[in-house]
Design a protein around this motif. Structure first.
Motif, PDB file in Angstrom:
ATOM      1  N   ARG A  68     -25.943  57.307 -30.350  1.00  0.00           N
ATOM      2  CA  ARG A  68     -26.263  58.491 -29.554  1.00  0.00           C
ATOM      3  C   ARG A  68     -25.243  58.719 -28.444  1.00  0.00           C
ATOM      4  NH1 ARG A  68     -31.557  60.541 -29.746  1.00  0.00           N
ATOM      5  NH2 ARG A  68     -32.812  59.476 -31.268  1.00  0.00           N
ATOM      6  N   LYS A  87     -37.979  63.497 -23.142  1.00  0.00           N
ATOM      7  CA  LYS A  87     -36.833  62.638 -23.437  1.00  0.00           C
ATOM      8  C   LYS A  87     -35.519  63.361 -23.164  1.00  0.00           C
ATOM      9  CE  LYS A  87     -35.902  61.864 -27.704  1.00  0.00           C
ATOM     10  NZ  LYS A  87     -36.286  61.174 -28.927  1.00  0.00           N
ATOM     11  N   HIS A  94     -32.056  64.569 -24.234  1.00  0.00           N
ATOM     12  CA  HIS A  94     -31.279  64.844 -25.446  1.00  0.00           C
ATOM     13  C   HIS A  94     -29.833  65.068 -25.059  1.00  0.00           C
ATOM     14  CE1 HIS A  94     -34.990  66.585 -27.651  1.00  0.00           C
ATOM     15  NE2 HIS A  94     -34.986  65.281 -27.593  1.00  0.00           N
ATOM     16  N   HIS A  95     -28.964  64.956 -26.032  1.00  0.00           N
ATOM     17  CA  HIS A  95     -27.600  65.325 -25.695  1.00  0.00           C
ATOM     18  C   HIS A  95     -27.475  66.830 -25.914  1.00  0.00           C
ATOM     19  CE1 HIS A  95     -25.886  65.735 -29.814  1.00  0.00           C
ATOM     20  NE2 HIS A  95     -24.986  66.419 -29.168  1.00  0.00           N
ATOM     21  N   PRO A  97     -32.189  66.828 -34.939  1.00  0.00           N
ATOM     22  CA  PRO A  97     -31.687  66.154 -33.736  1.00  0.00           C
ATOM     23  C   PRO A  97     -30.194  66.350 -33.527  1.00  0.00           C
ATOM     24  CG  PRO A  97     -32.081  64.575 -35.495  1.00  0.00           C
ATOM     25  CD  PRO A  97     -32.583  65.900 -35.998  1.00  0.00           C
ATOM     26  N   GLY A  98     -29.776  66.407 -32.272  1.00  0.00           N
ATOM     27  CA  GLY A  98     -28.357  66.544 -31.939  1.00  0.00           C
ATOM     28  C   GLY A  98     -27.477  65.518 -32.654  1.00  0.00           C
ATOM     29  N   PRO A  99     -27.837  64.228 -32.660  1.00  0.00           N
ATOM     30  CA  PRO A  99     -26.983  63.236 -33.324  1.00  0.00           C
ATOM     31  C   PRO A  99     -27.031  63.336 -34.853  1.00  0.00           C
ATOM     32  CG  PRO A  99     -28.462  62.194 -31.720  1.00  0.00           C
ATOM     33  CD  PRO A  99     -28.943  63.595 -31.900  1.00  0.00           C
ATOM     34  N   ARG A 143     -30.226  58.981 -39.061  1.00  0.00           N
ATOM     35  CA  ARG A 143     -31.056  58.894 -40.269  1.00  0.00           C
ATOM     36  C   ARG A 143     -30.392  58.020 -41.323  1.00  0.00           C
ATOM     37  NH1 ARG A 143     -33.218  65.149 -40.493  1.00  0.00           N
ATOM     38  NH2 ARG A 143     -34.404  65.034 -38.550  1.00  0.00           N
ATOM     39  N   TRP A 188     -43.889  70.050 -39.003  1.00  0.00           N
ATOM     40  CA  TRP A 188     -42.991  70.092 -37.842  1.00  0.00           C
ATOM     41  C   TRP A 188     -41.589  69.699 -38.299  1.00  0.00           C
ATOM     42  CZ3 TRP A 188     -42.681  71.634 -32.915  1.00  0.00           C
ATOM     43  CH2 TRP A 188     -41.675  71.073 -32.115  1.00  0.00           C
ATOM     44  N   GLN A 189     -41.534  68.616 -39.060  1.00  0.00           N
ATOM     45  CA  GLN A 189     -40.264  68.172 -39.637  1.00  0.00           C
ATOM     46  C   GLN A 189     -40.508  67.463 -40.953  1.00  0.00           C
ATOM     47  OE1 GLN A 189     -38.968  66.233 -35.965  1.00  0.00           O
ATOM     48  NE2 GLN A 189     -36.868  66.769 -36.472  1.00  0.00           N
ATOM     49  N   ALA A 227     -43.800  67.600 -30.649  1.00  0.00           N
ATOM     50  CA  ALA A 227     -42.982  66.399 -30.893  1.00  0.00           C
ATOM     51  C   ALA A 227     -43.313  65.235 -29.949  1.00  0.00           C
ATOM     52  CB  ALA A 227     -41.484  66.693 -30.838  1.00  0.00           C
ATOM     53  N   LYS A 268     -46.891  59.022 -34.438  1.00  0.00           N
ATOM     54  CA  LYS A 268     -46.263  58.858 -33.132  1.00  0.00           C
ATOM     55  C   LYS A 268     -47.284  59.157 -32.046  1.00  0.00           C
ATOM     56  CE  LYS A 268     -42.864  60.741 -29.977  1.00  0.00           C
ATOM     57  NZ  LYS A 268     -41.707  61.596 -29.754  1.00  0.00           N
ATOM     58  N   THR A 283     -41.903  56.551 -33.654  1.00  0.00           N
ATOM     59  CA  THR A 283     -41.348  57.837 -33.232  1.00  0.00           C
ATOM     60  C   THR A 283     -41.107  58.663 -34.487  1.00  0.00           C
ATOM     61  OG1 THR A 283     -39.137  56.912 -33.286  1.00  0.00           O
ATOM     62  CG2 THR A 283     -40.229  56.975 -31.141  1.00  0.00           C
ATOM     63  N   ILE A 284     -40.721  59.906 -34.315  1.00  0.00           N
ATOM     64  CA  ILE A 284     -40.491  60.751 -35.495  1.00  0.00           C
ATOM     65  C   ILE A 284     -39.240  60.276 -36.220  1.00  0.00           C
ATOM     66  CG2 ILE A 284     -39.985  63.086 -36.299  1.00  0.00           C
ATOM     67  CD1 ILE A 284     -41.713  64.150 -34.007  1.00  0.00           C
ATOM     68  N   GLU A 285     -38.132  60.191 -35.495  1.00  0.00           N
ATOM     69  CA  GLU A 285     -36.894  59.695 -36.102  1.00  0.00           C
ATOM     70  C   GLU A 285     -36.983  58.172 -36.198  1.00  0.00           C
ATOM     71  OE1 GLU A 285     -34.663  61.738 -37.190  1.00  0.00           O
ATOM     72  OE2 GLU A 285     -35.218  63.604 -36.173  1.00  0.00           O
TER      73      GLU A 285
HETATM   74  P1  XMP Z   1     -38.633  61.133 -31.615  1.00  0.00           P
HETATM   75  O1  XMP Z   1     -37.841  60.422 -32.632  1.00  0.00           O
HETATM   76  O2  XMP Z   1     -38.320  60.712 -30.218  1.00  0.00           O
HETATM   77  O3  XMP Z   1     -38.199  62.656 -31.721  1.00  0.00           O
HETATM   78  O4  XMP Z   1     -40.113  61.081 -31.889  1.00  0.00           O
HETATM   79  C1  XMP Z   1     -38.864  63.732 -31.128  1.00  0.00           C
HETATM   80  C2  XMP Z   1     -38.160  65.018 -31.515  1.00  0.00           C
HETATM   81  O5  XMP Z   1     -36.868  65.080 -30.922  1.00  0.00           O
HETATM   82  C3  XMP Z   1     -35.862  65.156 -31.920  1.00  0.00           C
HETATM   83  N1  XMP Z   1     -34.775  64.303 -31.445  1.00  0.00           N
HETATM   84  C4  XMP Z   1     -33.648  64.763 -30.879  1.00  0.00           C
HETATM   85  N2  XMP Z   1     -33.219  66.019 -30.648  1.00  0.00           N
HETATM   86  N3  XMP Z   1     -31.232  65.179 -29.674  1.00  0.00           N
HETATM   87  C5  XMP Z   1     -31.997  66.224 -30.066  1.00  0.00           C
HETATM   88  O6  XMP Z   1     -31.576  67.371 -29.866  1.00  0.00           O
HETATM   89  C6  XMP Z   1     -31.589  63.890 -29.854  1.00  0.00           C
HETATM   90  O7  XMP Z   1     -30.875  62.977 -29.483  1.00  0.00           O
HETATM   91  C7  XMP Z   1     -32.874  63.687 -30.491  1.00  0.00           C
HETATM   92  N4  XMP Z   1     -33.561  62.554 -30.854  1.00  0.00           N
HETATM   93  C8  XMP Z   1     -34.731  62.984 -31.424  1.00  0.00           C
HETATM   94  C9  XMP Z   1     -36.528  64.681 -33.187  1.00  0.00           C
HETATM   95  O8  XMP Z   1     -35.900  65.210 -34.356  1.00  0.00           O
HETATM   96  C10 XMP Z   1     -37.938  65.154 -33.003  1.00  0.00           C
HETATM   97  O9  XMP Z   1     -38.069  66.537 -33.316  1.00  0.00           O
END
Ligand code: XMP
Length: 509
Positions: free
Chosen positions: A292, A340, A342-343, A388-390, A395, A429-430, A464, A501, A505-507
């Motif tokens: 990240r 959270k 994000h970048h 997600p940004g990354p 994945r 959602w995803q 999310a 979650k 987490t989702i990812e």
């Molecule tokens: P997690 O994995 O934390 O993800 O349950 C929650 C939501 O955020 C997205 N996600 C990101 N989006 N930059 C983003 O723009 C990131 O670094 C990032 N990490 C997680 C994830 O796809 C989910 O919708």
């Protein structure tokens, strides 16, 4: 227009949403707003939000009390009501016991707020302090068993207060009360529509920007795409979008975006090919946080150097949504502060001295989708699931290589086709594929195979912050697994992720 003054409640975004659901425009401002600013905004009514503070705390939020005397109707909710009572000479008693949850509310005397409401209804309380003496001119309009002064009004000056929260679902008649405030007290007109929002925003951007230039970081997601279309309508070719291809996108993603935004909508986009830069820096990196950080840093560098090539750029546009703005503006931040990080391009403006334009800052995700529809964006863009940004870097669990990215891309593409064909894409959602760093034994055409395992993740969620694994039909899961194993070279086993979650987490990374 309704002005909402933000005392830091976790429910502020809900108040704004309820007002807009009534087709009335509203704006949230911090308590530091001045009387002159309120006069200029000329709202038809003011809502003072709740908040976590007690008016006895020295640093509790306050507004200029002159705002209460402008003759504009005011509705104070929870802390907002206590503040109003305190500021106008009443008394609020400190209490260590919090009243939290359902209470039965009884209307004590007719008030425009309770028009056409049953005499008894339930309401949702969340407070510590209580009012013990009302300022002159106020009367009790309703009570609960534990809170004698649960609703107040000052008829002549059109000042109202509710100790409970009318904006939450748990106050079933709450929306009716807010409606009564908007239409019976403030005499608002129901003229706020997405179309009027779009027209007004386009006009404002035009005035603000004039013939100067705007830069926008395009991710391909719905927020940045809608922002691009909105600004493009306002200033045309003076908008330059930058799209960074980091080599971590899904199959054909950049091409699809190019087709829709560049060819169909004629938006000026610079596609920056930085695949090598990202993949080289990620070589051998397994730790998710390092991935990240590396991606975030390179993105910033690439974006900045590309942006510097655009002469006379004075503005940076961002698709920041309402929940983000609450977080940064909320004077005394509630739970929304736990979002959270994000970048994104948030760190750039200070360095580059660009002014920010954030036209979606008062909208929620579903409203942004509605705006996209109003602007006639294709469904394909409006309904895109968050990405997600990354990108695919988080994945491909473990080290990233071009061949592992290829496997994931192909598998993800098959998964998407099946999810869409089954009518599940919008309902989830995803939904996505994750490539695991383990191999398993299989048998294909009498041959032993030793190949990769692919996990399928599909979740339902509202925001999310919490999510549940989707109960996809077995038939669909079976088709997905069959197709992936048959069509994607390098995969011989598919598993379905059944964690929610929290605690997962989702990812995966
Ligand atoms: P997690 O994995 O934390 O993800 O349950 C929650 C939501 O955020 C997205 N996600 C990101 N989006 N930059 C983003 O723009 C990131 O670094 C990032 N990490 C997680 C994830 O796809 C989910 O919708």
């Amino acid at each position: 227009m309704i002005l909402i003054i933000d005392f830091g409640s976790q429910f502020n975004q809900l108040i704004a949403r309820r007002v807009r659901e009534c087709r009335v425009y509203c704006q949230i401002e911090p308590p530091s707003i001045t009387v002159e600013q309120v006069r200029t905004l000329a709202p038809d009514g003011i809502i003072l939000s709740g908040g976590p503070s007690s008016i006895y705390e020295t640093d509790s939020p306050k507004i200029d009390a002159a705002i209460l005397k402008l003759g504009i109707p005011v509705l104070g909710i929870c802390y907002g009501m206590q503040y109003m009572v305190h500021a106008l000479g009443g008394k609020v008693k400190r209490s260590d016991k919090r009243e939290y949850g359902f209470a039965e509310f009884k209307v004590k005397r007719p008030s425009p707020l309770f028009d056409t409401l049953p005499k008894t209804t339930s309401c949702w309380m969340s407070h510590g302090d209580s009012i013990t003496r009302l300022p002159a001119g106020f009367a009790i309009a309703g009570s609960t068993a534990n809170t004698r002064i649960a609703a107040i009004d000052h008829r002549n000056q059109k000042l109202f207060g509710l100790q409970f929260h009318p904006e939450v679902e748990h106050t079933p008649q709450g929306k009716r009360m807010l409606k009564n405030f908007l239409f019976k007290v403030c005499r608002c007109k129901r003229n706020w529509t997405m179309k009027s929002f779009a027209d007004q925003t386009i006009e404002e951007i035009r005035t603000q920007v004039g013939n100067r230039r705007v830069i926008l970081g395009l991710s391909g997601g719905v927020d940045s795409s809608v922002t691009a279309v909105l600004i493009h309508r306002a200033i045309g070719r003076n908008l330059t979008c930058i799209f960074v291809d980091n080599g971590l996108l899904r199959k054909d993603e950049a091409q699809k975006l190019k087709k829709v935004l560049k060819q169909n909508l004629r938006i000026n986009i610079r596609f920056v090919q930085s695949r090598r830069l990202f993949l080289n820096a990620l070589k051998g990196v397994e730790d998710p946080e390092r991935k990240r950080k590396i991606i975030g840093k390179i993105f910033m560098d690439v974006f900045e150097s590309e942006a510097q090539k655009i002469k006379n750029a004075e503005f940076l546009a961002q698709g920041t949504l309402y929940p983000d703005i609450i977080e940064s503006k909320s004077a005394f931040g509630g739970p929304t502060a736990v979002i959270k990080s994000h970048h994104n391009v948030g760190g750039l403006p200070k360095k580059m001295k660009l002014k920010l334009i954030e036209p979606l800052m008062y909208l929620f995700k579903d409203e942004v989708r509605l705006l996209g529809k109003t602007l006639q964006l294709p469904d394909e863009l409006i309904w895109r699931q968050p990405f997600p940004g990354p990108g695919l870097a988080i994945r491909v669990v473990g080290a990233i290589t071009p061949s592992r990215l290829r496997i994931l891309r192909e598998a993800d593409d098959v998964l998407m086709q099946e999810i869409k064909a089954a009518g599940y894409y919008k309902r989830l959602w995803q939904s996505f594929a994750v490539l695991l760093p383990i191999k398993s034994v299989g048998v294909m055409g009498d041959q032993r195979t030793y190949e990769n395992i692919l996990a399928v993740r599909a979740v339902t969620s509202k925001d999310a912050m919490t999510a549940d694994w989707a109960r996809l039909p077995h038939k669909l899961l079976s088709r997905i697994a069959n197709r992936i194993i048959n069509e994607v070279d390098g995969v011989n086993r598919v598993v379905y992720d059944i964690s929610s979650k929290p605690p997962s987490t989702i990812e995966w990374e």
